[in-house]
Design an enzyme around this catalytic site. Structure first.
Site, short mmCIF file in Angstrom:
data_model
loop_
_atom_site.label_atom_id
_atom_site.label_comp_id
_atom_site.label_asym_id
_atom_site.label_seq_id
_atom_site.Cartn_x
_atom_site.Cartn_y
_atom_site.Cartn_z
CB CYS A 1 -3.26 -7.46 -7.97
SG CYS A 1 -2.06 -7.70 -6.66
CG HIS B 1 -0.59 -6.20 -2.90
ND1 HIS B 1 -1.58 -7.01 -3.42
CD2 HIS B 1 0.14 -6.99 -2.06
CE1 HIS B 1 -1.44 -8.23 -2.92
NE2 HIS B 1 -0.41 -8.25 -2.11
CB CYS C 1 -5.35 -4.33 -4.72
SG CYS C 1 -3.68 -4.54 -5.37
CG ASP D 1 -0.87 5.28 19.74
OD1 ASP D 1 -1.19 5.31 20.94
OD2 ASP D 1 0.08 4.61 19.30
CG ASP E 1 -2.66 0.11 15.12
OD1 ASP E 1 -2.90 -0.42 16.22
OD2 ASP E 1 -1.58 0.70 14.88
CB CYS F 1 -4.68 -9.48 -4.72
SG CYS F 1 -4.91 -7.81 -4.11
ZN LIG Z 1 -3.06 -6.69 -4.86
#
Ligand SMILES: [Zn+2]
Length: 410
Positions: free
Chosen positions: A344, A370, A341, A91, A301, A339
């Site tokens: 999780c 997460h 991830c 940016d 973003d 989820c």
């Molecule tokens: Zn997660």
């Protein structure tokens, strides 16, 4: 060409595609995690790779002030400095100069301001901002623009938009000059630092240790506040100036009402060429990502997933929740049951709540992990929905479920 964009499938204005950069492809629509200071807070590059991030974002203003873009160049550019081999977008600092920095004096030449870190006086011009991003060596670089508050009246919005277009022409001229200039002799002669061998700091193929990038894609920024006619004029002026590798849409999600933002996205969707990627700057709440995708946006973003994570806020498929709440004290479920991830798949809400309340670093890390994974995975689902021509049903159901509970949480 080092940059190209190929559209694979469409659904109304939405599309899936591949944006090719010198550091690899970006499957779009894509969410770009934000690493303002050359780090996505609390996550390391391996985490980002594991969760499927393709392009990440860093900020020219922040890196210019600390550690200095000259330091980053000396260390071989941003990719080597932070050990991220994928595409990077920087940016330009326009947003930070007009929002973070104090005591601004605006002239046609540029903006004088005080650093938010030590109060030192700085002067940003379109040319300097190109030099900074050249030193950083990012793949996609942004023009220096004049950013105004979301609800600015038409006269101020016109003034800022027209100045941004004049600054864009200067950015392009400066980038051409820099790309055609021979690399600095000092860098050509530099030997790789023997002490850094264990970090795999080998010379590049051309033998330069701190080589500067051959090609960078300059994205113009469409401004115009919440005034449709200004947005249309800006899009027309910008696209007739040059064939850009992509287009950014700036000045949204800065205090205006959501319907105004969506209306502007509709206007810009019609006004910009459909052949190139569109990047909606600083927008990244789940509902805005979906509304943006439906209006032809390819790149997003936002600092929200990591910043919210640090405040204990969690995105889930059932809306937002805050892990601080007492009800999670003995909750054996993961943050989000849908989820997969790294947080999780291993930890309970009870454990993460405990870490957060006790101010343990791991708590912040798991929440950031997460939340970033959540947005990357949301964009994977959006791409799938576009490909299978189910975008309308998918987004309707998704938004209904998410909004139903978000209103009462956090
Ligand atoms: Zn997660």
């Amino acid at each position: 060409m080092p940059f190209s964009f190929e559209i694979e499938s469409t659904a109304g204005s939405a599309r899936t595609g591949v944006f090719l950069t010198p550091h690899g492809p970006v499957e779009t629509p894509a969410f770009m995690p934000v690493g303002t200071l050359a780090t996505v807070k609390a996550l390391d590059p391996d985490d980002l790779t594991a969760m499927g991030a393709s392009m990440i974002l860093a900020n020219a203003y922040h890196l210019h002030l600390r550690p200095g873009d000259d330091v980053v160049r000396e260390m071989g550019g941003l990719h080597r400095f932070m050990r991220w081999d994928g595409p990077i977008l920087t940016d330009s600092g326009g947003f930070q100069v007009f929002s973070l920095a104090q005591l601004r004096t605006l002239s046609e030449d540029g903006v004088e301001f005080q650093s938010h870190i030590d109060g030192s006086k700085r002067f940003f011009t379109p040319e300097l901002v190109m030099q900074i991003q050249r030193n950083l060596g990012s793949d996609v670089i942004m023009q220096f623009d004049h950013v105004i508050p979301g609800q600015s009246d038409e006269a101020s919005a016109r003034d800022a938009s027209e100045r941004s277009i004049r600054w864009l022409a200067r950015c392009l001229a400066e980038l051409n000059r820099l790309q055609n200039a021979p690399p600095a002799l000092r860098l050509m002669r530099a030997e790789p630092d023997k002490t850094a061998v264990h970090l795999d700091y080998a010379p590049t193929r051309t033998g330069e240790f701190a080589a500067q990038p051959q090609h960078q894609a300059l994205f113009p920024i469409v401004q115009g506040g919440i005034h449709g006619s200004l947005r249309r004029e800006a899009a027309a002026a910008i696209s007739s100036m040059h064939e850009w590798p992509g287009y950014a849409i700036g000045g949204l999600s800065v205090g205006e009402e959501k319907p105004a933002m969506y209306e502007m996205l509709d206007v810009v969707d019609d006004a910009l060429p459909r052949t190139h990627p569109r990047y909606l700057m600083g927008v990244g709440f789940p509902e805005d990502l979906i509304e943006g995708v439906r209006r032809g946006v390819d790149l997003f973003d936002c600092v929200a997933p990591t910043r919210m994570g640090r405040n204990g806020a969690v995105f889930t498929h059932e809306g937002r929740l805050n892990i601080k709440r007492a009800e999670f004290r003995t909750d054996p479920r993961p943050l989000d049951i849908h989820c997969d991830c790294a947080a999780c798949s291993r930890f309970t809400r009870a454990y993460i709540r405990h870490l957060f309340v006790a101010d343990e670093i791991l708590g912040l890390r798991l929440l950031s992990l997460h939340n970033v994974h959540f947005l990357l995975s949301l964009m994977r689902s959006a791409r799938e929905a576009i490909r299978t021509e189910t975008l309308e049903e998918w987004s309707r159901e998704w938004l209904l479920r998410f909004r139903a509970t978000s209103a009462i949480e956090v």
